[in-house]
Scaffold this motif. Structure first.
Motif, PDB file in Angstrom:
ATOM      1  N   ILE A 234       0.829  -1.205   0.000  1.00 47.88           N
ATOM      2  CA  ILE A 234       0.000   0.000   0.000  1.00 47.88           C
ATOM      3  C   ILE A 234       0.864   1.255   0.000  1.00 47.88           C
ATOM      4  O   ILE A 234       0.467   2.286  -0.557  1.00 47.88           O
ATOM      5  CB  ILE A 234      -0.997  -0.007   1.183  1.00 47.88           C
ATOM      6  CG1 ILE A 234      -2.024   1.122   0.998  1.00 47.88           C
ATOM      7  CG2 ILE A 234      -0.282   0.065   2.518  1.00 47.88           C
ATOM      8  CD1 ILE A 234      -3.188   1.065   1.965  1.00 47.88           C
TER       9      ILE A 234
ATOM     10  N   HIS B 107       1.328   2.345  -3.489  1.00 50.53           N
ATOM     11  CA  HIS B 107       0.133   3.022  -4.005  1.00 50.53           C
ATOM     12  C   HIS B 107       0.104   4.472  -3.532  1.00 50.53           C
ATOM     13  O   HIS B 107      -0.199   5.393  -4.316  1.00 50.53           O
ATOM     14  CB  HIS B 107      -1.126   2.292  -3.529  1.00 50.53           C
ATOM     15  CG  HIS B 107      -1.325   0.942  -4.145  1.00 50.53           C
ATOM     16  ND1 HIS B 107      -2.139   0.720  -5.233  1.00 50.53           N
ATOM     17  CD2 HIS B 107      -0.812  -0.266  -3.815  1.00 50.53           C
ATOM     18  CE1 HIS B 107      -2.124  -0.565  -5.549  1.00 50.53           C
ATOM     19  NE2 HIS B 107      -1.329  -1.186  -4.703  1.00 50.53           N
TER      20      HIS B 107
ATOM     21  N   ASP C  22      -1.199   3.911   5.420  1.00 49.55           N
ATOM     22  CA  ASP C  22      -2.214   2.856   5.346  1.00 49.55           C
ATOM     23  C   ASP C  22      -3.550   3.337   4.781  1.00 49.55           C
ATOM     24  O   ASP C  22      -4.599   2.763   5.094  1.00 49.55           O
ATOM     25  CB  ASP C  22      -2.439   2.261   6.732  1.00 49.55           C
ATOM     26  CG  ASP C  22      -2.954   3.281   7.745  1.00 49.55           C
ATOM     27  OD1 ASP C  22      -3.081   4.488   7.395  1.00 49.55           O
ATOM     28  OD2 ASP C  22      -3.239   2.887   8.887  1.00 49.55           O
TER      29      ASP C  22
ATOM     30  N   ARG D 126      -8.800  -4.332   3.545  1.00 48.50           N
ATOM     31  CA  ARG D 126      -7.786  -4.763   2.589  1.00 48.50           C
ATOM     32  C   ARG D 126      -8.422  -5.541   1.443  1.00 48.50           C
ATOM     33  O   ARG D 126      -8.070  -5.341   0.266  1.00 48.50           O
ATOM     34  CB  ARG D 126      -6.730  -5.638   3.272  1.00 48.50           C
ATOM     35  CG  ARG D 126      -5.467  -5.789   2.432  1.00 48.50           C
ATOM     36  CD  ARG D 126      -4.717  -7.058   2.749  1.00 48.50           C
ATOM     37  NE  ARG D 126      -5.379  -8.238   2.216  1.00 48.50           N
ATOM     38  CZ  ARG D 126      -5.280  -8.634   0.953  1.00 48.50           C
ATOM     39  NH1 ARG D 126      -4.551  -7.963   0.079  1.00 48.50           N
ATOM     40  NH2 ARG D 126      -5.909  -9.712   0.540  1.00 48.50           N
TER      41      ARG D 126
END
Length: 256
Positions: free
Chosen positions: A33, A36, A129, A239
């Motif tokens: 993540i 990303h 996160d 998730r």
């Protein structure tokens, strides 16, 4: 401008994943993540990052050290020790991974990386996160116009999050629970003046309960309203939600 990513917590609510890795390395579609998040910033021209590591921080160092290796065909000359990468580097990112302590709180981690940040320009700050299709450039523009010491992206998620009170383009109060007032909450993408670090007393200082409320009371915390997609990854269900969107080619945060 640099982007600071808070990546040192234990991620206990996602313990089935974080028992073996820090939460920012939990994967969505085969990529951590944190990749990303950094790709979101890179899409807006931000490619210089400071990662505040803590829990299993050595794995973050190993990930970035080997990222080029994983993304390229490689020839290893075992006789000479030479390594040849057959594809040009796909990412022009500069990443500083700093050990900010195992038990250090969020604001304390920012204080610990002060030496890696310029003293004459604001920096960006986010958590390791959560993803969003936030317009980082627009948030920076609002921050510069506002004259505030920090700008916080505010979003409208479900009622389980603590909320904030807004007066125009200023955050006036940080609220822990969801009252009958404003449904907007801290979206986790900030623009911060370096002088704010002077407010952080030490490792025990918490960004959300020590720094932000003080700025809000003084009228020094601006609000950038984000009405698009925003999703944290606190649980296995979240998730799986993000994973499903990515695999279906419907990831709203994919702005690159």
């Amino acid at each position: 401008m640099k982007a600071v990513i808070l990546a040192g917590g234990r991620g206990s609510r996602l313990s089935e994943e974080t028992v073996v890795r820090p939460k920012p390395l939990v994967e969505i579609g085969g990529r951590p993540i944190i990749w990303h998040i950094m790709s979101i910033y890179a899409a807006h021209g931000i490619a210089d990052f400071v990662v505040c590591a803590g829990y299993k921080g050595y794995l973050l160092k190993e990930y970035f050290a080997n990222l080029g290796l994983h993304d390229s065909d490689v020839t290893f000359d075992l006789g000479s020790g030479a390594v040849t990468y057959h594809q040009p580097a796909q990412l022009a990112w500069r990443v500083t991974v700093a050990d900010t302590g195992l038990a250090t709180m969020t604001a304390g981690r920012v204080r610990r990386v002060r030496d890696y940040l310029p003293a004459d320009e604001p920096f960006l700050l986010t958590y390791g996160d959560g993803v969003a299709d936030v317009d980082v450039g627009a948030a920076i523009d609002l921050h510069r116009r506002s004259g505030a010491q920090a700008t916080m992206t505010v979003v409208r998620p479900s009622a389980r999050f603590g909320t904030v009170r807004i007066d125009g383009e200023r955050v006036t109060e940080m609220l822990e629970k969801h009252p009958s007032g404003s449904p907007e909450v801290n979206g986790g993408f900030f623009v911060v003046e370096p002088s704010v670090i002077d407010r952080i007393e030490g490792d025990a200082s918490v960004w959300e309960s020590d720094v932000l409320p003080a700025l809000a009371r003084e009228g020094r915390l601006a609000a950038y309203h984000h009405d698009g997609y925003w999703q944290p990854m606190d649980t296995a269900w979240e998730r799986e939600l993000l994973e499903g969107l990515w695999l279906a080619g419907q990831a709203p945060w994919k702005v690159w």
